[in-house]
Design an enzyme around this catalytic site. Structure first.
Site, PDB file in Angstrom:
ATOM      1  N   SER A 158     -29.802  51.952 -18.055  1.00  0.00           N
ATOM      2  CA  SER A 158     -30.569  53.707 -18.297  1.00  0.00           C
ATOM      3  C   SER A 158     -29.023  54.772 -18.649  1.00  0.00           C
ATOM      4  CB  SER A 158     -31.086  54.798 -17.132  1.00  0.00           C
ATOM      5  OG  SER A 158     -29.890  54.407 -15.544  1.00  0.00           O
TER       6      SER A 158
ATOM      7  N   HIS B  72     -34.103  47.112 -12.891  1.00  0.00           N
ATOM      8  CA  HIS B  72     -33.001  47.858 -12.633  1.00  0.00           C
ATOM      9  C   HIS B  72     -33.581  49.043 -12.184  1.00  0.00           C
ATOM     10  CE1 HIS B  72     -29.876  50.917 -12.974  1.00  0.00           C
ATOM     11  NE2 HIS B  72     -30.312  51.127 -14.729  1.00  0.00           N
TER      12      HIS B  72
ATOM     13  N   HIS C  43     -26.500  42.278  -8.247  1.00  0.00           N
ATOM     14  CA  HIS C  43     -25.768  42.830  -9.422  1.00  0.00           C
ATOM     15  C   HIS C  43     -24.781  42.956  -9.735  1.00  0.00           C
ATOM     16  CE1 HIS C  43     -23.714  47.136 -10.093  1.00  0.00           C
ATOM     17  NE2 HIS C  43     -25.531  47.514  -9.569  1.00  0.00           N
TER      18      HIS C  43
ATOM     19  N   ARG D 189     -24.759  51.879  -0.758  1.00  0.00           N
ATOM     20  CA  ARG D 189     -25.665  52.972  -1.033  1.00  0.00           C
ATOM     21  C   ARG D 189     -26.998  52.059  -0.085  1.00  0.00           C
ATOM     22  NH1 ARG D 189     -26.149  52.857  -7.327  1.00  0.00           N
ATOM     23  NH2 ARG D 189     -26.274  51.219  -6.990  1.00  0.00           N
TER      24      ARG D 189
ATOM     25  N   ASP E 205     -31.461  49.024  -4.614  1.00  0.00           N
ATOM     26  CA  ASP E 205     -32.520  48.756  -4.341  1.00  0.00           C
ATOM     27  C   ASP E 205     -33.530  48.224  -2.627  1.00  0.00           C
ATOM     28  OD1 ASP E 205     -32.944  50.568  -6.129  1.00  0.00           O
ATOM     29  OD2 ASP E 205     -32.696  48.706  -7.666  1.00  0.00           O
TER      30      ASP E 205
END
Ligand code: HAX
Length: 425
Positions: A233, A263, A309, A318, A364
């Site tokens: 992105s 993504h 990743h 995160r 995610d």
């Protein structure tokens, strides 16, 4: 009052000088080599672009302007935006000024809703969000001023204007998409005296008697804001923006990349996978059952969403921040418990399989199970939440790149015939 624009006006000349001098003195210094495997393999690890807003050391995870994301979890998302653009945290006056700017610009024009209402009812929420952004391109201050003629050194100013306009409207648009697409009732207006993230939570209309959902939204918007410059992105936004396409074109392009399952769409896929586990075992599976389920997924040729990743080689901080939020607010929720069990089991399985370079969870893996707990069960919407946050990173990179006069991006591609000739040479 201290504004973001006046702060940038004072910072940019020094940035330009520093980089100008660096390139002048050391422009020939090699920073990377490219192997054939990298050229065919998504350019993984090739150092061919610069991004100062954030970095992702593989063994640490996200640093925003040098600060570990784990130290920023109590901040407001608009503070993070200020930090991304300027490299400094805002003081109270600067924060207040930014919040005022955002609330003054928050009204979404009526034509946006008309366009969204005309879209097929089964449109993906990401397609709706991107359409809304693109249809507002007619309002670009950058395009208007560029057409009239302006100095290259001023490009960042109308880009900042576009960025603030877009960022201010995004929560309203994204919340409107949620309420329209999933028939949740009338839109809820922006509340002027509420912060940007709190407004988004409020406009979504999720029941939130004690403000925990608003806090989850603030955390969500902070955690997803930026992840250096090479992810799909950010890189897409940068590439499109480097042609001097305005922020509406560039951000919508970046978000189209975020909509891919490898993504940003992974958060939707991730919760889907956890719920498949929940349904199959009618609750929390045993370790053995979960192991078998994970192997069945891998053996059927699919990936385990939320794990692995391209850059990270540790548990994503995160993910840890989201998991800590869940441990505090919903430790006994069965979907959250499955998500936690997956974290205990899946990394070993991925290591045993030996394909994924990073067997650890990414951002995610956890977010969906938290949203689900608040009754937000429309998975296809999750990437829109990600988008509102990631727009902050894309816009800040765009402003910084315009300030630095970074040229149009144009790497050299070669043919397979050329590759073969290299080998024989
Ligand atoms: N499950 C199964 N296999 C996996 C895997 C996973 N979670 N992660 C990687 N692999 C496989 C790859 O598919 C690849 O297999 P092939 O050689 O057969 O093609 C192999 O391991 C090597 O891949 P890699 O080098 O470790 O990973 P990449 O840099 O190519 O890809 C991805 C990184 C994130 C796309 C990958 O790990 C993946 O598909 N993960 C699952 C989807 C996901 O969670 N995406 C979200 C990432 C975070 C993000 O960007 N959010 O926006």
């Amino acid at each position: 009052m201290a504004t973001l624009k006046s702060k940038l006006t004072s910072l940019i000349p020094a940035w330009r000088e520093e980089i100008g001098n660096l390139v002048k003195a050391h422009g020939d210094t090699k920073v990377s080599e490219v192997s054939m495997a990298q050229a065919y393999g998504g350019m993984r690890g090739v150092k061919g672009m610069v991004c100062d807003t954030s970095e992702v050391p593989p063994d640490k995870g996200l640093l925003i302007r040098g600060i570990p994301i784990g130290d920023l979890t109590e901040k407001l998302p608009e503070e993070i935006f200020y930090l991304l653009v300027t490299g400094e945290m805002p003081d109270n006056a600067a924060l207040k000024s930014l919040q005022n700017e955002l609330s003054e610009r928050a009204r979404v024009p009526a034509y946006v809703w008309k366009v969204l209402e005309a879209m097929p009812k089964d449109s993906h929420p990401m397609a709706m969000l991107d359409t809304a952004i693109l249809v507002m391109e007619r309002e670009s201050v950058f395009r208007e001023q560029y057409t009239k003629g302006m100095k290259k050194t001023d490009y960042w100013m109308p880009t900042l204007e576009d960025s603030l306009n877009l960022m201010a409207r995004l929560p309203g648009i994204a919340a409107g998409v949620y309420r329209m697409r999933f028939k949740k009732g009338n839109r809820i207006p922006y509340k002027k005296d509420l912060d940007w993230g709190g407004n988004y939570a409020r406009m979504l209309g999720i029941k939130d008697p004690d403000g925990t959902f608003a806090n989850l939204m603030r955390l969500y918007l902070v955690l997803h804001s930026d992840h250096e410059g090479g992810n799909v992105s950010a890189h897409t936004c940068h590439c499109v923006g480097s042609a001097l396409s305005d922020a509406y074109y560039a951000v919508s392009a970046g978000l189209n990349g975020l909509a891919g399952p490898l993504h940003g769409l992974a958060n939707q896929e991730c919760l889907g996978w956890i719920l498949m586990v929940y349904e199959k075992f009618k609750g929390i599976p045993t370790d053995e059952q979960l192991r078998k389920f994970a192997w069945d997924t891998l053996n059927s040729g699919k990936v385990i969403p939320g794990y692995g990743h391209a850059v990270l080689r540790v548990t994503d901080p995160r993910f840890t921040a989201f998991r800590n939020f869940g441990l505090k607010h919903m430790p006994d929720d069965p979907v959250f418990a499955i998500m936690s069990k997956v974290f205990d089991i899946v990394p070993d399985i991925l290591r045993e399989q030996g394909k994924a370079k990073d067997p650890w969870p990414n951002v995610d893996a956890a977010s969906g199970s938290l949203l689900y707990n608040f009754g937000m069960k429309e998975f296809s919407y999750y990437t829109v939440l990600f988008s509102v946050s990631r727009a902050m990173g894309m816009l800040s990179q765009l402003v910084v790149n315009r300030a630095l006069g970074i040229p149009i991006e144009r790497p050299k591609s070669v043919t397979t015939k050329w590759m073969k000739a290299q080998v024989s040479a």
